[in-house]
Design a protein around this motif. Structure first.
Motif, mmCIF file in Angstrom:
data_model
loop_
_atom_site.group_PDB
_atom_site.id
_atom_site.type_symbol
_atom_site.label_atom_id
_atom_site.label_comp_id
_atom_site.label_asym_id
_atom_site.label_seq_id
_atom_site.Cartn_x
_atom_site.Cartn_y
_atom_site.Cartn_z
ATOM 1 N N THR A 110 0.824 -1.215 0.000
ATOM 2 C CA THR A 110 0.000 0.000 0.000
ATOM 3 C C THR A 110 0.858 1.265 0.000
ATOM 4 O OG1 THR A 110 -0.103 0.164 2.413
ATOM 5 C CG2 THR A 110 -1.774 -1.215 1.322
ATOM 6 N N GLY A 111 2.147 1.112 0.292
ATOM 7 C CA GLY A 111 3.027 2.273 0.392
ATOM 8 C C GLY A 111 3.058 2.880 1.777
ATOM 9 N N LYS A 112 2.168 2.431 2.664
ATOM 10 C CA LYS A 112 2.147 2.951 4.032
ATOM 11 C C LYS A 112 3.286 2.341 4.842
ATOM 12 C CE LYS A 112 -2.883 3.595 4.124
ATOM 13 N NZ LYS A 112 -4.146 3.223 4.812
ATOM 14 N N LYS A 113 3.855 3.139 5.747
ATOM 15 C CA LYS A 113 4.951 2.665 6.587
ATOM 16 C C LYS A 113 4.687 3.001 8.050
ATOM 17 C CE LYS A 113 8.443 2.817 2.941
ATOM 18 N NZ LYS A 113 9.797 3.276 2.533
ATOM 19 N N GLU A 114 5.243 2.178 8.937
ATOM 20 C CA GLU A 114 5.056 2.379 10.377
ATOM 21 C C GLU A 114 6.242 1.750 11.104
ATOM 22 O OE1 GLU A 114 2.067 0.812 13.938
ATOM 23 O OE2 GLU A 114 1.292 1.012 11.884
ATOM 24 N N THR A 115 6.725 2.430 12.130
ATOM 25 C CA THR A 115 7.814 1.876 12.947
ATOM 26 C C THR A 115 7.208 1.068 14.086
ATOM 27 O OG1 THR A 115 9.292 3.721 12.415
ATOM 28 C CG2 THR A 115 9.832 2.407 14.353
ATOM 29 N N ILE A 116 7.577 -0.215 14.167
ATOM 30 C CA ILE A 116 7.047 -1.123 15.186
ATOM 31 C C ILE A 116 8.217 -1.747 15.940
ATOM 32 C CG2 ILE A 116 5.680 -3.216 15.608
ATOM 33 C CD1 ILE A 116 4.177 -2.612 13.022
ATOM 34 N N ASN A 117 8.249 -1.526 17.247
ATOM 35 C CA ASN A 117 9.323 -2.056 18.098
ATOM 36 C C ASN A 117 10.706 -1.711 17.553
ATOM 37 O OD1 ASN A 117 7.415 -3.186 19.807
ATOM 38 N ND2 ASN A 117 7.430 -5.167 18.752
ATOM 39 N N GLY A 118 10.837 -0.506 17.009
ATOM 40 C CA GLY A 118 12.126 -0.029 16.534
ATOM 41 C C GLY A 118 12.461 -0.410 15.101
ATOM 42 N N TYR A 119 11.579 -1.148 14.422
ATOM 43 C CA TYR A 119 11.838 -1.569 13.039
ATOM 44 C C TYR A 119 10.856 -0.888 12.091
ATOM 45 C CZ TYR A 119 14.688 -5.277 15.091
ATOM 46 O OH TYR A 119 15.633 -5.975 15.795
ATOM 47 N N GLU A 120 11.383 -0.392 10.958
ATOM 48 C CA GLU A 120 10.504 0.198 9.953
ATOM 49 C C GLU A 120 9.772 -0.916 9.216
ATOM 50 O OE1 GLU A 120 11.493 2.107 5.864
ATOM 51 O OE2 GLU A 120 11.476 3.768 7.325
ATOM 52 N N THR A 121 8.464 -0.769 9.090
ATOM 53 C CA THR A 121 7.666 -1.778 8.392
ATOM 54 C C THR A 121 6.876 -1.126 7.270
ATOM 55 O OG1 THR A 121 5.691 -1.559 9.804
ATOM 56 C CG2 THR A 121 7.409 -3.102 10.531
ATOM 57 N N GLU A 122 6.518 -1.962 6.285
ATOM 58 C CA GLU A 122 5.671 -1.523 5.185
ATOM 59 C C GLU A 122 4.428 -2.397 5.145
ATOM 60 O OE1 GLU A 122 5.767 -0.918 0.285
ATOM 61 O OE2 GLU A 122 7.575 -1.521 1.377
ATOM 62 N N GLU A 123 3.281 -1.774 4.842
ATOM 63 C CA GLU A 123 2.022 -2.513 4.847
ATOM 64 C C GLU A 123 1.798 -3.251 3.523
ATOM 65 O OE1 GLU A 123 -2.622 -1.711 6.040
ATOM 66 O OE2 GLU A 123 -1.655 -0.324 4.644
ATOM 67 N N PHE A 124 1.408 -4.536 3.658
ATOM 68 C CA PHE A 124 0.968 -5.341 2.528
ATOM 69 C C PHE A 124 -0.423 -5.867 2.855
ATOM 70 C CE2 PHE A 124 5.474 -5.239 2.086
ATOM 71 C CZ PHE A 124 5.747 -5.385 0.736
ATOM 72 N N VAL A 125 -1.321 -5.849 1.886
ATOM 73 C CA VAL A 125 -2.687 -6.300 2.145
ATOM 74 C C VAL A 125 -2.990 -7.543 1.323
ATOM 75 C CG1 VAL A 125 -3.515 -4.008 2.763
ATOM 76 C CG2 VAL A 125 -3.611 -4.752 0.376
ATOM 77 N N PHE A 126 -3.912 -8.320 1.868
ATOM 78 C CA PHE A 126 -4.351 -9.559 1.225
ATOM 79 C C PHE A 126 -5.844 -9.702 1.485
ATOM 80 C CE2 PHE A 126 -5.429 -14.066 1.797
ATOM 81 C CZ PHE A 126 -5.144 -14.547 0.533
ATOM 82 N N GLU A 127 -6.579 -10.061 0.447
ATOM 83 C CA GLU A 127 -8.021 -10.198 0.601
ATOM 84 C C GLU A 127 -8.481 -11.539 0.056
ATOM 85 O OE1 GLU A 127 -12.137 -7.718 -0.459
ATOM 86 O OE2 GLU A 127 -10.160 -6.752 -0.575
ATOM 87 N N ALA A 128 -9.235 -12.266 0.878
ATOM 88 C CA ALA A 128 -9.812 -13.551 0.492
ATOM 89 C C ALA A 128 -11.317 -13.463 0.683
ATOM 90 C CB ALA A 128 -9.230 -14.672 1.358
#
Length: 236
Positions: A110-128
């Protein structure tokens, strides 16, 4: 609600570093329903996994046999779920998708990013058809590829997530530190708080000797025929 929590556990837990290191993963869960919020401890040794969650039976998964065991610790009893029963459950889930076998799950950034527990993360989505998921992936987590392999090991055969139309751990480009699963109006957020590679005793995956096996209602013998005036007895 317990089915939702179990689904999240299957998606967010689990496989096998090249050195076959044991893993102890602590996750924090929110939104799983009354009595189920809190920390979950997952222990992985080879192709076996143990999950201890608040107000839930301890679950032990054997990736080699495909069997899962629920330990009711307060009652000192246990219930087995065979690989055949798990396969039947997977086939039932797949029927929600017009009876088609699952194709390769797609994780879309999605291009969204967030720092979690000191690590940079990027959001990935999945739909079923039966759920939606958002994974916050840390691509620079130390030994992420090895940890993901170890997390995948217990989930072979009938337990393999892709058999139920879900992403396998090895589909991720890094470690999913936070997972948000939505089923209808219900949502569960699971966040990995810590991962340790300390050795785990093999006996942690054994059924305690003083536990008695319980038969599931479908496995139990049918009750005796009663007169119309008799009250039916409840099955535990």
């Amino acid at each position: 609600m317990r089915n939702l929590a179990a689904l999240c556990s299957i998606i967010t837990l689990g496989l096998l570093v090249s050195a076959r290191a044991d893993l102890t993963i602590v996750q924090h869960v929110e939104g799983a329903g009354a009595g189920q919020n809190g920390d979950i401890t997952v222990k992985i040794k080879g192709d076996k996994e143990r999950i201890d969650a608040p107000s839930q039976p301890t679950q032990i998964i054997d990736g080699k046999t495909g069997e899962m065991t629920d330990l009711m610790n307060d009652k000192k009893s246990f219930v087995r779920i065979s690989a055949e029963q798990m396969k039947a459950a997977a086939e039932t889930i797949n029927k929600f998708d017009a009876g088609k076998p699952p194709s390769g799950p797609k994780l879309n950034p999605t291009g969204k990013k967030e720092t979690i527990n000191g690590y940079e993360t990027e959001e990935f989505v999945f739909e079923a058809p039966q759920f939606k998921a958002s994974f916050w992936v840390a691509t620079k987590y130390p030994d992420a590829a090895g940890i993901l392999k170890q997390m995948q090991a217990p989930f072979s055969g009938a337990w393999k997530p892709s058999n139920m139309g879900m992403p396998d751990y090895t589909d991720f480009a890094g470690l999913p530190l936070k997972t948000v699963i939505s089923v209808g109006d219900n949502q569960v957020v699971t966040t990995i708080m810590s991962i340790k590679k300390d050795s785990i005793n093999a006996t942690d995956f054994d059924i305690p000797k003083d536990f008695q096996e319980m038969k599931k209602p479908l496995d139990a013998a049918p009750p005796p025929v009663e007169s119309p005036a008799a009250s039916p007895s409840a099955t535990p």
